[in-house]
Design an enzyme around this catalytic site. Structure first.
Site, PDB file in Angstrom:
ATOM      1  N   ASP A  30       0.862  -1.188   0.000  1.00  0.00           N
ATOM      2  CA  ASP A  30       0.000   0.000   0.000  1.00  0.00           C
ATOM      3  C   ASP A  30       0.895   1.234   0.000  1.00  0.00           C
ATOM      4  O   ASP A  30       1.970   1.214   0.610  1.00  0.00           O
ATOM      5  CB  ASP A  30      -0.907   0.020   1.248  1.00  0.00           C
ATOM      6  CG  ASP A  30      -2.131   0.881   1.015  1.00  0.00           C
ATOM      7  OD1 ASP A  30      -3.230   0.326   0.833  1.00  0.00           O
ATOM      8  OD2 ASP A  30      -1.984   2.132   0.975  1.00  0.00           O
ATOM      9  N   PHE A 152     -17.444  -9.240  -4.713  1.00  0.00           N
ATOM     10  CA  PHE A 152     -18.818  -9.125  -4.210  1.00  0.00           C
ATOM     11  C   PHE A 152     -18.807  -9.326  -2.698  1.00  0.00           C
ATOM     12  O   PHE A 152     -19.582 -10.096  -2.147  1.00  0.00           O
ATOM     13  CB  PHE A 152     -19.718 -10.160  -4.902  1.00  0.00           C
ATOM     14  CG  PHE A 152     -19.682 -10.061  -6.408  1.00  0.00           C
ATOM     15  CD1 PHE A 152     -20.332  -9.015  -7.067  1.00  0.00           C
ATOM     16  CD2 PHE A 152     -18.974 -10.978  -7.167  1.00  0.00           C
ATOM     17  CE1 PHE A 152     -20.273  -8.901  -8.455  1.00  0.00           C
ATOM     18  CE2 PHE A 152     -18.913 -10.877  -8.554  1.00  0.00           C
ATOM     19  CZ  PHE A 152     -19.573  -9.832  -9.202  1.00  0.00           C
ATOM     20  N   LEU A 153     -17.872  -8.647  -2.038  1.00  0.00           N
ATOM     21  CA  LEU A 153     -17.699  -8.827  -0.596  1.00  0.00           C
ATOM     22  C   LEU A 153     -18.517  -7.807   0.169  1.00  0.00           C
ATOM     23  O   LEU A 153     -18.404  -6.606  -0.087  1.00  0.00           O
ATOM     24  CB  LEU A 153     -16.225  -8.644  -0.215  1.00  0.00           C
ATOM     25  CG  LEU A 153     -15.188  -9.418  -1.038  1.00  0.00           C
ATOM     26  CD1 LEU A 153     -13.781  -9.009  -0.634  1.00  0.00           C
ATOM     27  CD2 LEU A 153     -15.393 -10.915  -0.839  1.00  0.00           C
ATOM     28  N   ARG A 154     -19.320  -8.297   1.095  1.00  0.00           N
ATOM     29  CA  ARG A 154     -20.045  -7.365   1.965  1.00  0.00           C
ATOM     30  C   ARG A 154     -19.207  -7.093   3.198  1.00  0.00           C
ATOM     31  O   ARG A 154     -18.681  -8.044   3.795  1.00  0.00           O
ATOM     32  CB  ARG A 154     -21.375  -7.976   2.431  1.00  0.00           C
ATOM     33  CG  ARG A 154     -22.414  -8.084   1.359  1.00  0.00           C
ATOM     34  CD  ARG A 154     -23.497  -9.046   1.795  1.00  0.00           C
ATOM     35  NE  ARG A 154     -22.931 -10.375   2.067  1.00  0.00           N
ATOM     36  CZ  ARG A 154     -23.598 -11.377   2.629  1.00  0.00           C
ATOM     37  NH1 ARG A 154     -24.852 -11.218   2.974  1.00  0.00           N
ATOM     38  NH2 ARG A 154     -23.026 -12.544   2.825  1.00  0.00           N
ATOM     39  N   GLU A 155     -19.113  -5.851   3.602  1.00  0.00           N
ATOM     40  CA  GLU A 155     -18.414  -5.560   4.850  1.00  0.00           C
ATOM     41  C   GLU A 155     -19.169  -6.263   5.972  1.00  0.00           C
ATOM     42  O   GLU A 155     -20.395  -6.343   5.952  1.00  0.00           O
ATOM     43  CB  GLU A 155     -18.370  -4.050   5.103  1.00  0.00           C
ATOM     44  CG  GLU A 155     -17.463  -3.368   4.115  1.00  0.00           C
ATOM     45  CD  GLU A 155     -17.204  -1.913   4.452  1.00  0.00           C
ATOM     46  OE1 GLU A 155     -17.355  -1.509   5.617  1.00  0.00           O
ATOM     47  OE2 GLU A 155     -16.849  -1.175   3.525  1.00  0.00           O
ATOM     48  N   PHE A 267     -32.402  -8.318   0.913  1.00  0.00           N
ATOM     49  CA  PHE A 267     -32.408  -6.908   0.510  1.00  0.00           C
ATOM     50  C   PHE A 267     -33.805  -6.343   0.354  1.00  0.00           C
ATOM     51  O   PHE A 267     -34.065  -5.483  -0.475  1.00  0.00           O
ATOM     52  CB  PHE A 267     -31.549  -6.695  -0.748  1.00  0.00           C
ATOM     53  CG  PHE A 267     -30.100  -6.625  -0.381  1.00  0.00           C
ATOM     54  CD1 PHE A 267     -29.429  -7.760   0.048  1.00  0.00           C
ATOM     55  CD2 PHE A 267     -29.422  -5.416  -0.375  1.00  0.00           C
ATOM     56  CE1 PHE A 267     -28.118  -7.701   0.463  1.00  0.00           C
ATOM     57  CE2 PHE A 267     -28.107  -5.345   0.031  1.00  0.00           C
ATOM     58  CZ  PHE A 267     -27.457  -6.491   0.459  1.00  0.00           C
ATOM     59  N   LEU A 268     -34.703  -6.836   1.201  1.00  0.00           N
ATOM     60  CA  LEU A 268     -36.053  -6.272   1.244  1.00  0.00           C
ATOM     61  C   LEU A 268     -36.360  -5.764   2.647  1.00  0.00           C
ATOM     62  O   LEU A 268     -37.503  -5.782   3.071  1.00  0.00           O
ATOM     63  CB  LEU A 268     -37.081  -7.324   0.820  1.00  0.00           C
ATOM     64  CG  LEU A 268     -37.120  -7.664  -0.677  1.00  0.00           C
ATOM     65  CD1 LEU A 268     -38.185  -8.709  -0.971  1.00  0.00           C
ATOM     66  CD2 LEU A 268     -37.388  -6.417  -1.537  1.00  0.00           C
ATOM     67  N   CYS A 278     -19.979   1.719  -0.974  1.00  0.00           N
ATOM     68  CA  CYS A 278     -20.190   1.030  -2.251  1.00  0.00           C
ATOM     69  C   CYS A 278     -21.468   1.467  -2.959  1.00  0.00           C
ATOM     70  O   CYS A 278     -21.406   2.023  -4.055  1.00  0.00           O
ATOM     71  CB  CYS A 278     -20.194  -0.467  -2.019  1.00  0.00           C
ATOM     72  SG  CYS A 278     -18.653  -1.028  -1.320  1.00  0.00           S
TER      73      CYS A 278
HETATM   74  C1  UGA Z   1     -22.193  -4.144  -1.022  1.00  0.00           C
HETATM   75  C2  UGA Z   1     -22.626  -5.406  -1.778  1.00  0.00           C
HETATM   76  O1  UGA Z   1     -23.628  -6.097  -1.028  1.00  0.00           O
HETATM   77  C3  UGA Z   1     -21.428  -6.330  -2.018  1.00  0.00           C
HETATM   78  O2  UGA Z   1     -21.828  -7.446  -2.804  1.00  0.00           O
HETATM   79  C4  UGA Z   1     -20.341  -5.542  -2.778  1.00  0.00           C
HETATM   80  O3  UGA Z   1     -19.195  -6.325  -3.022  1.00  0.00           O
HETATM   81  C5  UGA Z   1     -19.950  -4.320  -1.958  1.00  0.00           C
HETATM   82  O4  UGA Z   1     -21.121  -3.499  -1.745  1.00  0.00           O
HETATM   83  C6  UGA Z   1     -18.897  -3.562  -2.731  1.00  0.00           C
HETATM   84  O5  UGA Z   1     -19.205  -3.075  -3.820  1.00  0.00           O
HETATM   85  O6  UGA Z   1     -17.741  -3.549  -2.325  1.00  0.00           O
HETATM   86  P1  UGA Z   1     -21.732  -3.526   1.545  1.00  0.00           P
HETATM   87  O7  UGA Z   1     -21.681  -2.104   1.079  1.00  0.00           O
HETATM   88  O8  UGA Z   1     -20.657  -4.018   2.443  1.00  0.00           O
HETATM   89  O9  UGA Z   1     -21.750  -4.529   0.282  1.00  0.00           O
HETATM   90  O10 UGA Z   1     -23.077  -3.721   2.349  1.00  0.00           O
HETATM   91  P2  UGA Z   1     -24.527  -4.332   2.127  1.00  0.00           P
HETATM   92  O11 UGA Z   1     -24.724  -5.469   3.013  1.00  0.00           O
HETATM   93  O12 UGA Z   1     -24.781  -4.572   0.692  1.00  0.00           O
HETATM   94  O13 UGA Z   1     -25.445  -3.129   2.646  1.00  0.00           O
HETATM   95  C7  UGA Z   1     -25.420  -1.839   2.045  1.00  0.00           C
HETATM   96  C8  UGA Z   1     -26.421  -0.915   2.699  1.00  0.00           C
HETATM   97  O14 UGA Z   1     -27.755  -1.325   2.402  1.00  0.00           O
HETATM   98  C9  UGA Z   1     -26.335  -0.864   4.226  1.00  0.00           C
HETATM   99  O15 UGA Z   1     -26.439   0.475   4.650  1.00  0.00           O
HETATM  100  C10 UGA Z   1     -27.529  -1.664   4.682  1.00  0.00           C
HETATM  101  O16 UGA Z   1     -28.018  -1.265   5.943  1.00  0.00           O
HETATM  102  C11 UGA Z   1     -28.535  -1.348   3.579  1.00  0.00           C
HETATM  103  N1  UGA Z   1     -29.579  -2.377   3.432  1.00  0.00           N
HETATM  104  C12 UGA Z   1     -29.258  -3.645   3.042  1.00  0.00           C
HETATM  105  C13 UGA Z   1     -30.909  -2.044   3.676  1.00  0.00           C
HETATM  106  O17 UGA Z   1     -31.233  -0.894   4.026  1.00  0.00           O
HETATM  107  N2  UGA Z   1     -31.880  -3.005   3.500  1.00  0.00           N
HETATM  108  C14 UGA Z   1     -31.585  -4.262   3.106  1.00  0.00           C
HETATM  109  O18 UGA Z   1     -32.522  -5.079   2.959  1.00  0.00           O
HETATM  110  C15 UGA Z   1     -30.244  -4.588   2.872  1.00  0.00           C
END
Ligand code: UGA
Length: 447
Positions: A30, A152-155, A267-268, A278
């Site tokens: 880095d 496609f990694l979720r935090e 995601f609902l 992201c």
């Molecule tokens: C997202 C994608 O889910 C990953 O697949 C992708 O790799 C990543 O972005 C990226 O591009 O690096 P992330 O941002 O870590 O991952 O989080 P998510 O779990 O997707 O949630 C995103 C936001 O949506 C959060 O604020 C969460 O609270 C909100 N959310 C999620 C809702 O309000 N409702 C839902 O039903 C689901």
């Protein structure tokens, strides 16, 4: 296989660590020397479940290294992953400066064949720029291939997502590249590695789908996936608005919709909107990419608008209960943009807090992991050691992140601590009837 990871941020660190976990030798670089110092000292610059243990284990095993010298990462490696940041610009475009710089650096220090893989989220056609740059600046006679391999990694569940993905997507230009990447991911696609986090490791689920496309298609799959997921969230939040106006319950509606396999349950969840580094950024970027190729993606503009509206709606709900916010105290539970992370970038909680403070409210807040980061951005907030301290003498309690520990609070105790038991449940965590029975004034989302 020997791998270099250039850019040891969130994606780079998880990717590098997990590749070392499945047996490859990985050197992470880095340009931020402080980050490398932290990693070399055995610490982590971010919080992510399981990551610390895996970093420690693979460093001890001599498979994972961190370096400040790019050449030391690139020189011995056959596959180089570009994982540098691609932050948003003012106009929604993506800043690709780091991608270009790192491509030039790879070209400068390479003396043998390299496969350069873009993992950073980039606009479609970035791959061909990376290729042109490397060929332009690289030494003559050295072969390079370029590929795209979106993440496609979720935090909060990134390690699990890496080791047990729904699919692996690669965008390639020739067979050689495909073969190298197939071999690299073989332990994951074949589920043959020893899973460090699960006992029963989904071995019976069959091979992980390995999708091979052109580079442009792979790049588009990434932006389209995130935009689609964001669309689902804004859709359900818009339906929640209708539920509130008609007396329907969004929880029942989501459940009823989601059981249709064509729609799917995930995601609902209606709430205070999506945040993080992201969705908001990728949505904007996809709108800009579409504009540039002559398509006005109005659907996505509406998704953004619905999401922005959530913030004002929450503030209005607080005001509907408290009337005037001046000299009122609000206890906020949850600052991170989602649970299991300390990430507060574009977190709806922070936006809501700023708006409440602007109207004169005092904020007491608690988050299990994100308070240190939030303190720098919002020094005026009083940060508390637990949820109970956060609601002491508060006129309202506002839940912004659905951390597990908030699901099991002692509400008798909370009621006793609050000046007024007004509860705004921004993530629909609690049962409305139970809360009413306990004597709370309860407002949820879409019910
Ligand atoms: C997202 C994608 O889910 C990953 O697949 C992708 O790799 C990543 O972005 C990226 O591009 O690096 P992330 O941002 O870590 O991952 O989080 P998510 O779990 O997707 O949630 C995103 C936001 O949506 C959060 O604020 C969460 O609270 C909100 N959310 C999620 C809702 O309000 N409702 C839902 O039903 C689901």
């Amino acid at each position: 296989m020997k791998i270099a990871i250039l850019g040891t941020g969130y994606v780079g660190l998880v990717t590098g660590t997990c590749f070392s976990e499945i047996g490859h030798t990985v050197t992470c670089h880095d340009s931020d020397e402080t980050k490398i110092d932290i990693l070399q000292s055995g610490d982590l610059p971010i919080y992510e479940p399981h990551l610390h243990d895996l970093v420690r284990k693979n460093r001890d095993a001599g498979r994972l290294f961190f370096t400040k010298i790019l050449e030391d990462a690139v020189e011995p490696s056959e596959v180089i992953f570009i994982c540098v940041g691609t932050p948003p610009l003012e106009d929604g475009d993506v800043d690709l400066t780091s991608v270009e710089m790192v491509s030039r650096e790879i070209a400068r220090v390479s003396h043998s064949y390299k496969l350069v893989v873009e993992k950073s989220t980039v606009p479609v056609q970035t791959g061909s720029w990376v290729e042109k740059t490397i060929k332009l600046y690289g030494p003559k006679g050295i072969e390079f291939d370029v590929a795209s391999n979106p993440e496609f990694l979720r935090e909060g569940s990134a390690v699990e997502d890496f080791l047990h993905p729904d699919r692996i997507v690669i965008g390639v230009q020739n067979h050689r590249t495909e073969e190298i990447l197939r071999e690299l991911y073989a332990p994951i696609t074949g589920r043959t590695f020893n899973c460090p986090i699960h006992q029963d490791c989904r071995r019976d689920e069959g091979a992980v789908p390995f999708i091979v496309t052109s580079i442009s298609s792979a790049e588009l799959i990434k932006h389209a996936s995130n935009s689609f997921l964001a669309t689902k969230i804004s859709f359900i939040n818009a339906v929640a608005n209708i539920c509130e106006r008609t007396g329907a319950n969004i929880k029942d509606v989501s459940y009823g919709i989601g059981l249709d396999r064509r729609i799917g349950k995930s995601f609902l969840e209606a709430g205070i909107g999506f945040g993080g580094f992201c969705f908001p950024k990728d949505l904007q970027a996809f709108i800009r990419i579409s504009e540039k190729c002559g398509y006005d993606f109005r659907l996505l503009k509406e998704v953004e608008r619905v999401n922005h509206e959530r913030i004002s709606q929450v503030v209005e709900k607080v005001k509907s209960g408290l009337w005037i916010l001046r000299e009122k105290t609000i206890g906020v539970l949850g600052l991170a943009f989602k649970p299991n992370t300390d990430d507060i970038r574009f977190a709806p909680a922070l936006e809501i807090i700023k708006r409440l403070m602007k109207e004169g409210a005092s904020i007491r807040a608690y988050d299990p992991k994100a308070m240190e980061r939030a303190r720098t951005e919002l020094p005026e907030v009083l940060y508390c050691q637990d949820p109970y301290e956060a609601v002491r003498n508060a006129d309202a309690m506002l839940v912004c992140t659905e951390w597990n520990e908030f699901k099991e609070l002692n509400f008798e105790r909370i009621k006793g601590l609050m000046r007024r038991p007004f509860l705004l449940d921004g993530r629909n965590l609690y049962d409305r009837d139970t809360m009413l029975r306990l004597g709370f004034e309860y407002i949820g989302i879409g019910r």
